[in-house]
Scaffold this motif. Sequence first.
Motif, PDB file in Angstrom:
ATOM      1  N   THR A  98      -2.100   6.116  14.648  1.00 15.24           N
ATOM      2  CA  THR A  98      -0.423   5.950  14.739  1.00 15.24           C
ATOM      3  C   THR A  98      -0.034   4.969  13.734  1.00 15.24           C
ATOM      4  O   THR A  98      -0.693   3.973  13.298  1.00 15.24           O
ATOM      5  CB  THR A  98      -0.090   5.056  16.055  1.00 15.24           C
ATOM      6  N   VAL A  99       1.045   5.482  12.892  1.00 15.31           N
ATOM      7  CA  VAL A  99       1.763   4.705  11.953  1.00 15.31           C
ATOM      8  C   VAL A  99       2.242   3.254  12.323  1.00 15.31           C
ATOM      9  O   VAL A  99       3.104   3.214  13.379  1.00 15.31           O
ATOM     10  CB  VAL A  99       2.696   5.642  11.114  1.00 15.31           C
ATOM     11  N   LEU A 100       1.634   2.418  11.765  1.00 13.18           N
ATOM     12  CA  LEU A 100       2.243   0.955  11.976  1.00 13.18           C
ATOM     13  C   LEU A 100       3.463   0.604  11.147  1.00 13.18           C
ATOM     14  O   LEU A 100       4.425   0.003  11.491  1.00 13.18           O
ATOM     15  CB  LEU A 100       1.071  -0.062  11.949  1.00 13.18           C
ATOM     16  N   GLU A 101       3.222   0.758   9.781  1.00 13.43           N
ATOM     17  CA  GLU A 101       4.261   0.431   8.677  1.00 13.43           C
ATOM     18  C   GLU A 101       4.210   1.700   7.658  1.00 13.43           C
ATOM     19  O   GLU A 101       3.235   2.322   7.220  1.00 13.43           O
ATOM     20  CB  GLU A 101       3.924  -0.858   8.184  1.00 13.43           C
ATOM     21  N   SER A 102       5.272   2.047   7.138  1.00 10.44           N
ATOM     22  CA  SER A 102       5.587   2.910   6.175  1.00 10.44           C
ATOM     23  C   SER A 102       6.620   2.736   5.166  1.00 10.44           C
ATOM     24  O   SER A 102       7.764   2.400   5.697  1.00 10.44           O
ATOM     25  CB  SER A 102       5.463   4.263   6.779  1.00 10.44           C
ATOM     26  N   SER A 103       6.356   2.937   4.068  1.00  6.47           N
ATOM     27  CA  SER A 103       7.550   2.981   2.933  1.00  6.47           C
ATOM     28  C   SER A 103       7.626   4.451   2.410  1.00  6.47           C
ATOM     29  O   SER A 103       8.473   4.716   1.562  1.00  6.47           O
ATOM     30  CB  SER A 103       7.277   2.094   1.695  1.00  6.47           C
ATOM     31  N   ASP A 104       7.033   5.452   3.143  1.00  6.35           N
ATOM     32  CA  ASP A 104       7.208   6.816   2.750  1.00  6.35           C
ATOM     33  C   ASP A 104       8.053   7.411   3.773  1.00  6.35           C
ATOM     34  O   ASP A 104       7.635   7.365   5.020  1.00  6.35           O
ATOM     35  CB  ASP A 104       5.674   7.591   2.796  1.00  6.35           C
ATOM     36  N   PRO A 105       9.370   8.034   3.528  1.00  8.29           N
ATOM     37  CA  PRO A 105       9.965   8.369   4.634  1.00  8.29           C
ATOM     38  C   PRO A 105       9.493   9.705   5.371  1.00  8.29           C
ATOM     39  O   PRO A 105      10.188   9.849   6.549  1.00  8.29           O
ATOM     40  CB  PRO A 105      11.349   8.954   3.723  1.00  8.29           C
ATOM     41  N   ARG A 106       8.647  10.231   4.995  1.00  7.59           N
ATOM     42  CA  ARG A 106       7.760  11.440   5.712  1.00  7.59           C
ATOM     43  C   ARG A 106       7.252  10.662   7.131  1.00  7.59           C
ATOM     44  O   ARG A 106       6.929  11.623   7.920  1.00  7.59           O
ATOM     45  CB  ARG A 106       7.152  12.289   4.885  1.00  7.59           C
TER      46      ARG A 106
END
Length: 334
Positions: free
Chosen positions: A72-80
Amino acid sequence: MQATFKALLLEQQDNGPVASIRELTNEELPAGDVLVQVEYSSLNYKDGMILNGRGGLVRHYPHVAGIDLAGTVLESSDPRHRPGDAVILTGYRVGEIHWGGYAQRARLHGDWLVPRPAGYSARQAMAAGTAGLTAMLAVQALEDQGLHPDAGEVLVTGASGGVGSLAVRLLARLGYTVAAVTGRRENVDYLRQLGAQEVLPREELATAPAKPLLSERWAGCVDTVGGDSLAHVLAGMAYGRSVAACGLAGGAELHTTVLPFLLRGISLLGIDSVLCSVDRRLAAWERLGETLPGTELDAITHEIGLDEVPAHAERILQGQVRGRLVVRLDPDDH
């Protein structure tokens, strides 16, 4: 978020890499634009090679292996990719040149991630993993060359392993007549339960063929073994048919002749799941989810903990692992 997390860290010693459970921090992870809480990984033949220092696949240590992961994504700077998204990763040389799935967290590039297939849990997605993706790509490549269920018998070599088991089940679900090859007599019933109508002993195909061309027998083949076994299969292919080559458990060298290609017009198709295009990858995952329900994956899956990975890595290289091994990362236990 906890300050530290567990990882199976490979460190280079005089006699080769040694794996141990360590506590790491986010700051120690390599660069990437998406931080993932890893829930499951898997153990593949390539992972066995990496953990045992074979093949020169890892050049820099310390290293975290594991070529697959689901989480599961925790943090992201990718808008996808947004926090909370369920994602999977296979390929892109993660686990080789970039830290992989044998850790409770992974920092990755957004280009490498795809949504978890509908209907699959994280565990089931890893029961498929690289093996399932490779098997589906192989089946699709054979079909692109004209294979259809009425064409005749389709052979799967190394059928008890991860890719082989999934290839047998996929082909059977799609209506093909499947012949499976195994070196272990105790796996005969297992392969028949997966849908193989015939089970052949490895010895029947293990040596180079006595003649450049044998009787035409196979309408298609998913080959996970390579080496002399592949040479034998090529000599026995029916006219105009194809072999999808996706493994080298029996060796990387291929000693054969051009006669099967020139006189029977057969094709040898190379299957790569590491760097294949996103479109092909997504299409294969979609069809995999449609063809093989997660409950069927459960039947061929054995679950292990992170601390059990090194022992099973040696077993997979010795051909002692049947079906799929998924690795539980215990995200709450750190």
